[in-house]
Design a protein around this motif. Sequence first.
Motif, PDB file in Angstrom:
ATOM      1  N   GLU A  47       0.944  -1.042   0.086  1.00 18.90           N
ATOM      2  CA  GLU A  47       0.004   0.011   0.133  1.00 18.90           C
ATOM      3  C   GLU A  47       0.846   1.313   0.033  1.00 18.90           C
ATOM      4  OE1 GLU A  47      -3.110   0.349  -0.387  1.00 18.90           O
ATOM      5  OE2 GLU A  47      -3.173  -2.212  -0.511  1.00 18.90           O
ATOM      6  N   ILE A  48       1.945   1.110   0.814  1.00 19.28           N
ATOM      7  CA  ILE A  48       2.968   2.443   0.501  1.00 19.28           C
ATOM      8  C   ILE A  48       3.367   2.621  -0.897  1.00 19.28           C
ATOM      9  CG2 ILE A  48       4.961   3.151   1.600  1.00 19.28           C
ATOM     10  CD1 ILE A  48       4.407   1.808   4.233  1.00 19.28           C
ATOM     11  N   SER A  49       4.036   1.509  -1.435  1.00 17.43           N
ATOM     12  CA  SER A  49       4.322   1.384  -2.703  1.00 17.43           C
ATOM     13  C   SER A  49       3.302   2.088  -3.760  1.00 17.43           C
ATOM     14  CB  SER A  49       4.722   0.105  -3.135  1.00 17.43           C
ATOM     15  OG  SER A  49       5.965  -0.300  -2.407  1.00 17.43           O
ATOM     16  N   LYS A  50       2.090   1.457  -3.690  1.00 17.08           N
ATOM     17  CA  LYS A  50       0.922   2.107  -4.431  1.00 17.08           C
ATOM     18  C   LYS A  50       0.875   3.654  -4.283  1.00 17.08           C
ATOM     19  CE  LYS A  50      -1.793  -1.984  -5.117  1.00 17.08           C
ATOM     20  NZ  LYS A  50      -3.046  -2.807  -4.617  1.00 17.08           N
ATOM     21  N   THR A  51       0.793   4.112  -2.958  1.00 17.08           N
ATOM     22  CA  THR A  51       0.620   5.563  -2.709  1.00 17.08           C
ATOM     23  C   THR A  51       1.659   6.247  -3.220  1.00 17.08           C
ATOM     24  OG1 THR A  51      -0.468   4.952  -0.509  1.00 17.08           O
ATOM     25  CG2 THR A  51       0.458   7.138  -0.915  1.00 17.08           C
ATOM     26  N   ALA A  52       3.089   5.819  -3.302  1.00 18.76           N
ATOM     27  CA  ALA A  52       4.084   6.448  -3.632  1.00 18.76           C
ATOM     28  C   ALA A  52       3.930   6.632  -5.265  1.00 18.76           C
ATOM     29  CB  ALA A  52       5.232   5.683  -3.326  1.00 18.76           C
ATOM     30  N   MET A  53       3.663   5.599  -5.913  1.00 16.52           N
ATOM     31  CA  MET A  53       3.322   5.564  -7.323  1.00 16.52           C
ATOM     32  C   MET A  53       2.175   6.503  -7.667  1.00 16.52           C
ATOM     33  SD  MET A  53       2.589   2.239  -9.824  1.00 16.52           S
ATOM     34  CE  MET A  53       0.957   2.122  -9.279  1.00 16.52           C
ATOM     35  N   ILE A  54       1.043   6.771  -6.966  1.00 17.86           N
ATOM     36  CA  ILE A  54       0.122   7.511  -7.384  1.00 17.86           C
ATOM     37  C   ILE A  54       0.645   9.041  -7.242  1.00 17.86           C
ATOM     38  CG2 ILE A  54      -1.993   8.394  -6.431  1.00 17.86           C
ATOM     39  CD1 ILE A  54      -2.885   5.628  -5.839  1.00 17.86           C
ATOM     40  N   GLN A  55       1.391   9.167  -6.181  1.00 16.81           N
ATOM     41  CA  GLN A  55       1.980  10.300  -5.881  1.00 16.81           C
ATOM     42  C   GLN A  55       3.008  10.977  -6.887  1.00 16.81           C
ATOM     43  OE1 GLN A  55       3.585  10.511  -1.969  1.00 16.81           O
ATOM     44  NE2 GLN A  55       1.861  10.869  -1.093  1.00 16.81           N
ATOM     45  N   GLU A  56       3.660   9.731  -7.498  1.00 17.28           N
ATOM     46  CA  GLU A  56       4.897  10.370  -8.413  1.00 17.28           C
ATOM     47  C   GLU A  56       4.353  10.159  -9.897  1.00 17.28           C
ATOM     48  OE1 GLU A  56       7.978  11.343  -8.423  1.00 17.28           O
ATOM     49  OE2 GLU A  56       7.704  11.182  -6.150  1.00 17.28           O
ATOM     50  N   THR A  57       2.902   9.651 -10.203  1.00 10.99           N
ATOM     51  CA  THR A  57       2.417   9.593 -11.627  1.00 10.99           C
ATOM     52  C   THR A  57       2.067  11.255 -12.047  1.00 10.99           C
ATOM     53  OG1 THR A  57       1.746   7.345 -10.918  1.00 10.99           O
ATOM     54  CG2 THR A  57       0.550   8.699 -12.992  1.00 10.99           C
ATOM     55  N   PRO A  58       2.546  11.340 -13.011  1.00  5.68           N
ATOM     56  CA  PRO A  58       2.359  12.829 -13.477  1.00  5.68           C
ATOM     57  C   PRO A  58       1.147  12.803 -14.248  1.00  5.68           C
ATOM     58  CG  PRO A  58       3.958  11.637 -15.030  1.00  5.68           C
ATOM     59  CD  PRO A  58       3.436  10.869 -13.822  1.00  5.68           C
ATOM     60  N   THR A  59       0.641  13.894 -14.174  1.00  4.40           N
ATOM     61  CA  THR A  59      -0.628  14.248 -14.859  1.00  4.40           C
ATOM     62  C   THR A  59      -0.633  15.057 -16.049  1.00  4.40           C
ATOM     63  OG1 THR A  59      -1.968  14.095 -12.913  1.00  4.40           O
ATOM     64  CG2 THR A  59      -3.097  15.117 -14.731  1.00  4.40           C
ATOM     65  N   VAL A  60      -0.973  14.839 -17.509  1.00  7.01           N
ATOM     66  CA  VAL A  60      -0.873  15.561 -18.594  1.00  7.01           C
ATOM     67  C   VAL A  60      -2.560  16.068 -18.789  1.00  7.01           C
ATOM     68  CG1 VAL A  60      -0.403  15.737 -21.012  1.00  7.01           C
ATOM     69  CG2 VAL A  60       1.089  14.412 -19.316  1.00  7.01           C
ATOM     70  N   GLN A  61      -2.832  17.195 -18.463  1.00  9.75           N
ATOM     71  CA  GLN A  61      -4.179  17.587 -18.729  1.00  9.75           C
ATOM     72  C   GLN A  61      -4.379  18.392 -20.043  1.00  9.75           C
ATOM     73  OE1 GLN A  61      -6.977  17.067 -16.794  1.00  9.75           O
ATOM     74  NE2 GLN A  61      -7.861  17.916 -18.323  1.00  9.75           N
TER      75      GLN A  61
END
Length: 354
Positions: free
Chosen positions: A293-307
């Motif tokens: 769950e920690i790794s999933k949270t870190a991946m969500i935080q590091e995933t950039p957004t191209v809007q």
Amino acid sequence: MQPKILPEDSAFETQPYKEQVQAFIQLLFAKWKLLLVLAVLGFVGGLVYHWIKPVEYIARTSFVVEESKAGSGNLMSALAGQFGFDLGSLSGTSGVLAGDNVLQLLKSGTLIKQTLLTPYDAKKSLADVYAETQDLKTKWEGKKKVGKWIDFPVGKKMDRLQDSLLKVVVQKIVEKNLSVLKPDRKLGFFELSVISRDEAFSQLFCTRLLKVATDFYVNTKTRRLQSNVQRLQAKADSLASTLNKKTYSAAETDRLLLNANPVYSAPTVSAEISSRDKYVQATIYGEIIKNLEISKTAMIQETPTVQVVDYPDLPLNSTEEGWWVKALSGMMAALVAGGVMVFLTGGEWPKGKH
């Protein structure tokens, strides 16, 4: 010692220049037939140019790239910004689409090639449509080195000749048809423009190139975290299956312990070992789940957004102008050329003096 007196410049006279202008105007009136013929020719030439010039369609999309950054870096940049310093430009950024990297990424030959090899319809790829609208296939067919009609199929391996010609298509697109700009250096907005002779091609290539670049960016940014999440997920699934089996085994051991002879200690030891193994596996499983769950949270935080802000909706803007614009432009150009020709061949002119 007396100061040296310099001679004064003569006064500027406009009379000689008036004579030049008057002489030039008189000459233009004398050559009115020639100018009239040139004006008619320019008018007709502008109409012909309007008819033969292909219409080009412009697809334009704007987008914003948002990526997570370290809090301390943001704090230092914010404090430095109060004093007029830009630490971000000094230290650089690691993001593929961060800063001005996007200007080069969207012009990458690999990404453009990947986009061109996507379907335009059931029979053609985007590369086929571009090569046909630019008359490249006809030119290639007439050359000795090629000598045949070349197609760029989707999802099939290309030979050396096809790959070589596709590189020519990519180079032409980068030089003439693709534009990536950052309208305001202080903002994070980017603008991608594609111009071509096919309206659907412009729209599809513009949107798909941005999609290909975005996928490449996100995968590059989160590849390490994705690998870590997949590894922890596989361990968690394996431990969950083993823990379920151990739970059933411990329950069966406890059931047998109820009917066991108290004289024998083996059933008691077996139940204790089974319970201990279950506890150890449950503890390990809990830690794996927590790290997952920690790794999933870190991946969500590091995933950039191209809007994407603006989409290239149909109908697209085109370069087509009214016929009268081209006709009048041709006529004016012809008149200017005629005036220059009359001026150069008009003989001696009155000389102005200063």
